[in-house]
Enzyme design. Sequence first.
Site, PDB file in Angstrom:
ATOM      1  N   GLY A   1     -19.792  71.932  11.889  1.00 24.67           N
ATOM      2  CA  GLY A   1     -20.852  71.228  11.939  1.00 24.67           C
ATOM      3  C   GLY A   1     -20.992  70.022  12.904  1.00 24.67           C
TER       4      GLY A   1
ATOM      5  N   GLU B   1     -21.758  71.865  15.769  1.00 27.06           N
ATOM      6  CA  GLU B   1     -23.289  72.099  15.906  1.00 27.06           C
ATOM      7  C   GLU B   1     -24.036  70.626  16.106  1.00 27.06           C
ATOM      8  OE1 GLU B   1     -22.772  73.601  12.023  1.00 27.06           O
ATOM      9  OE2 GLU B   1     -23.583  75.597  12.679  1.00 27.06           O
TER      10      GLU B   1
HETATM   11  N1  T1G Z   1     -14.215  67.682   4.927  1.00 25.42           N
HETATM   12  C1  T1G Z   1     -13.718  66.996   3.959  1.00 25.42           C
HETATM   13  N2  T1G Z   1     -12.260  66.401   4.070  1.00 25.42           N
HETATM   14  C2  T1G Z   1     -11.756  66.849   5.306  1.00 25.42           C
HETATM   15  C3  T1G Z   1     -12.407  67.764   6.340  1.00 25.42           C
HETATM   16  C4  T1G Z   1     -13.813  68.251   6.048  1.00 25.42           C
HETATM   17  N3  T1G Z   1     -14.408  68.782   6.967  1.00 25.42           N
HETATM   18  N4  T1G Z   1     -11.418  68.091   7.576  1.00 25.42           N
HETATM   19  C5  T1G Z   1     -10.208  67.212   6.914  1.00 25.42           C
HETATM   20  N5  T1G Z   1     -10.379  66.546   5.955  1.00 25.42           N
HETATM   21  C6  T1G Z   1      -9.611  65.886   5.124  1.00 25.42           C
HETATM   22  C7  T1G Z   1      -8.295  66.433   4.900  1.00 25.42           C
HETATM   23  O1  T1G Z   1      -8.260  67.303   3.500  1.00 25.42           O
HETATM   24  C8  T1G Z   1      -7.318  65.260   4.557  1.00 25.42           C
HETATM   25  O2  T1G Z   1      -7.565  64.743   3.304  1.00 25.42           O
HETATM   26  C9  T1G Z   1      -7.794  64.509   5.632  1.00 25.42           C
HETATM   27  O3  T1G Z   1      -9.114  64.791   5.961  1.00 25.42           O
HETATM   28  C10 T1G Z   1      -6.996  64.726   7.095  1.00 25.42           C
HETATM   29  O4  T1G Z   1      -6.948  66.076   7.282  1.00 25.42           O
HETATM   30  C11 T1G Z   1     -22.257  73.226   8.161  1.00 25.42           C
HETATM   31  C12 T1G Z   1     -20.321  74.846   6.881  1.00 25.42           C
HETATM   32  C13 T1G Z   1      -9.921  67.885  11.660  1.00 25.42           C
HETATM   33  C14 T1G Z   1      -8.141  69.243  12.648  1.00 25.42           C
HETATM   34  O5  T1G Z   1     -12.882  73.379   9.055  1.00 25.42           O
HETATM   35  O6  T1G Z   1      -9.200  71.395  10.762  1.00 25.42           O
HETATM   36  O7  T1G Z   1     -18.909  72.300   9.091  1.00 25.42           O
HETATM   37  O8  T1G Z   1      -5.139  65.094   2.447  1.00 25.42           O
HETATM   38  O9  T1G Z   1      -4.363  66.569   7.317  1.00 25.42           O
HETATM   39  O10 T1G Z   1      -3.895  67.654  10.572  1.00 25.42           O
HETATM   40  O11 T1G Z   1     -21.489  75.108   9.941  1.00 25.42           O
HETATM   41  O12 T1G Z   1      -8.519  68.441   9.017  1.00 25.42           O
HETATM   42  O13 T1G Z   1      -5.779  62.962   3.761  1.00 25.42           O
HETATM   43  O14 T1G Z   1      -6.814  63.270   1.564  1.00 25.42           O
HETATM   44  O15 T1G Z   1      -6.101  68.207   8.243  1.00 25.42           O
HETATM   45  O16 T1G Z   1      -5.028  65.614  11.793  1.00 25.42           O
HETATM   46  C15 T1G Z   1     -15.905  73.048   9.468  1.00 25.42           C
HETATM   47  C16 T1G Z   1     -11.340  71.144   8.669  1.00 25.42           C
HETATM   48  C17 T1G Z   1     -16.165  72.412   7.849  1.00 25.42           C
HETATM   49  C18 T1G Z   1     -12.330  71.380   9.908  1.00 25.42           C
HETATM   50  C19 T1G Z   1      -7.490  67.161  11.434  1.00 25.42           C
HETATM   51  N6  T1G Z   1     -14.746  72.052   9.678  1.00 25.42           N
HETATM   52  N7  T1G Z   1     -10.241  70.147   9.230  1.00 25.42           N
HETATM   53  O17 T1G Z   1      -6.343  67.456  11.176  1.00 25.42           O
HETATM   54  O18 T1G Z   1      -5.496  65.988   9.424  1.00 25.42           O
HETATM   55  S1  T1G Z   1     -17.367  73.591   7.345  1.00 25.42           S
HETATM   56  C20 T1G Z   1     -13.491  72.264   9.526  1.00 25.42           C
HETATM   57  C21 T1G Z   1      -9.494  70.448   9.994  1.00 25.42           C
HETATM   58  C22 T1G Z   1     -19.000  73.362   8.419  1.00 25.42           C
HETATM   59  C23 T1G Z   1     -21.172  73.844   9.086  1.00 25.42           C
HETATM   60  C24 T1G Z   1     -20.215  74.409   8.384  1.00 25.42           C
HETATM   61  C25 T1G Z   1      -8.243  69.308  10.026  1.00 25.42           C
HETATM   62  C26 T1G Z   1      -8.700  68.501  11.345  1.00 25.42           C
HETATM   63  P1  T1G Z   1      -6.199  64.008   2.818  1.00 25.42           P
HETATM   64  P2  T1G Z   1      -5.730  66.929   7.916  1.00 25.42           P
HETATM   65  P3  T1G Z   1      -5.329  66.561  10.615  1.00 25.42           P
END
Ligand code: T1G
Length: 685
Positions: free
Chosen positions: A104, A107
Amino acid sequence: MSVITTHREGEVLVVVSDNPPVNALGAAVRDGLVAAMKEAAGDDGVKAVVIRCDGRTFFAGADITEFGNPNPNPNAVDLNTVINTIEASAKPVVAAIHGTALGGGLEVALGCHYRVAVPSAKLGLPEVKLGLIPGAGGTQRLPRVVGVEAALPMVTSGDPIPAKLGATIGLIDEIVGEDSLEADAVAFARSVIGMESHPVSSARADKIAGTDPGAFDAFRQANARRLRGFDAPEAAIKAVEIATSHPFSEGLPMERALFEPLLAGTQSAALRHLFFAERAANKIDDIPKDTPILPIAKVGVIGAGTMGGGITMNFLSAGIPVTMVEREQAPLDRGVATIRKNYENTAAKGRIKPEQVEQAMGLLTPSLNLEDLADCDLVIEAVFELMEIKKDVFGKLDAICKPGAILATNTSYLDVNEIAASTSRPEAVLGLHFFSPANVMRMLEVVRGAKTGASALATSMKLAKTIGKVAVVAGVCHGFIGNRILAARQTQGEAMLMEGILPARVDKVLTDFGFPMGPFQMADLAGLDIGWTKETSDPTRVRDVLVERDRRGQKTGAGFYDYAADRTRTESEEVNALILEFADKAGTRRNDVTDEEILERLLYPMINEAGLILEEGIAQRASDIDVMYVHGYGWPSYTGGPMFWASTTGLGKVVAGLEKHADKWPDLKISTLLKDKAAKGEGFA
Ligand code: T1G
């Protein structure tokens, strides 16, 4: 304090999100962005807008914690509304990107008229990794901005691209200063004020005009193997195809219609489970959060063979110097040459630059002398899998290595406590069980001895992240978590041979389930002679008879299968005949076995062993076992791993299956935890 604030830089309104840890696009952020856009529209003094984020990254996507739960903020605007509001602005909007603009987040950036990014930024649509597709216009805007050829791999692999490549394909309008993002973004915004029109992603046609309709099937065929079993990538391809054949106004709802079923589906629930499970695995529940992390500035590796060399590469690639020790010059030279060849092969594929090969090799110090490990902060032994040899090595390391150095064994089975007892520093001894090929497999099993100290553990978990591994903590038992569970499957596989069920059929049941290979292909790859000796060879065991015939696996061109020079596998008539002969002689041959029975007998004992492992406290949590099996053993991720799969299958069905086939595993002890959960209708989640 609102998560979204605004401030003026002259005629430019700067909109800032501060929603740690990753600026996820939760309700407050979405509402705040719409409010900021209204402020910009209503203020004649504002001629342009910059949107940026505080903290480690630009918006990293929707808030994944909101998925699968009742909407906590039903009145908040949805992401499509936010993005459409930005895009409809009469005043130009510039996305100022750092960190990772993902899902997002990208996006939102695509809804902006312009995008600038710092050199270190990355941009991606990782939704497929969560079993989804972009749900806020990403599949409709991205191809319109960068074209289908660049969009398809981004949307179907979920892998981010670096900002520089983003600029090349037209996703990024300008690469700005690493340390001057806001100022440079404001300057860019000022430079477009007053232009007659501004690019509107959803209205662009130049990049998709003339798309070859055959491009989509060609892409499907070229990526069939990689996408096998996953639902989301196919939906993503369809959505991009829609962008080239429908106006945006039709494409956006069609994208949503592809998105919704995925969100409601098991594969997305499974992949979201794994996303959080991987992060949970890195936490050790019973050691203080402020446990000191020891600095690892120099690593020693003992053994320059397949494992030692692969382990070494992990640290070299992370910029950590390694002294690699062998007993003789020839194997040491071979080990160094193999490492160089691996890097050169990677460079040849364009995955690293040639200068990175030399950088990595420059950090490697080959040695024939254990004394050269005296100043290492961590030493990992990858010597022969015999306890006597390991204890001898650790005794020497204890005398050589500086106080505080961590001493790790790469053993995949042996008792870490016994190894630790051969030193005067058991608090610094643990297992770091890498998976072969160690420079590729993401899994790292951190084996915690009874006396392993908190600092050694915390340091190892942090180091795992540094070298790009997913770590799971295991207690000490034979085979720890991964191999102990695997043994349950391999035992059943061999038992099936005695019923005249051939290797190829057993392997196919597992590859059809989603594994990259079955138990017999795996045995041939690892070598059938692991642990075999002439003295203890068992003539009533098919595997031992094969080794006696020098059919030791892929390495000898023959094992359960025959292998051509290019390692192409074919069934062996000799082996199949031997198996049927064994079954007939033993009077155990069956002709009524179904594929369902084969699958149940291979997988249910694994779930049972996992239940026992949880009961014994060898694993911290069930989700750790899912992480272990997806990243260490190829369990298909879209099922969530063994524990998630068993829970969605129904633990009652698993217990019933174990009881139904009880005669096939005479010494089976059904896990009490598994039975209790099954009786209560619970899962492992
Ligand atoms: N939502 C909620 N929490 C998230 C999050 C997210 N998108 N991304 C990370 N966290 C939390 C994670 O659980 C951890 O929590 C903390 O942040 C640090 O993350 C509408 C439907 C950004 C590259 O898939 O790839 O958008 O364990 O340990 O190694 O079209 O997090 O500390 O409690 O991974 O520095 C699409 C997923 C969503 C990105 C950072 N986005 N995140 O990595 O830290 S769907 C993703 C990552 C969407 C739209 C669609 C990685 C990072 P805690 P981390 P990091």
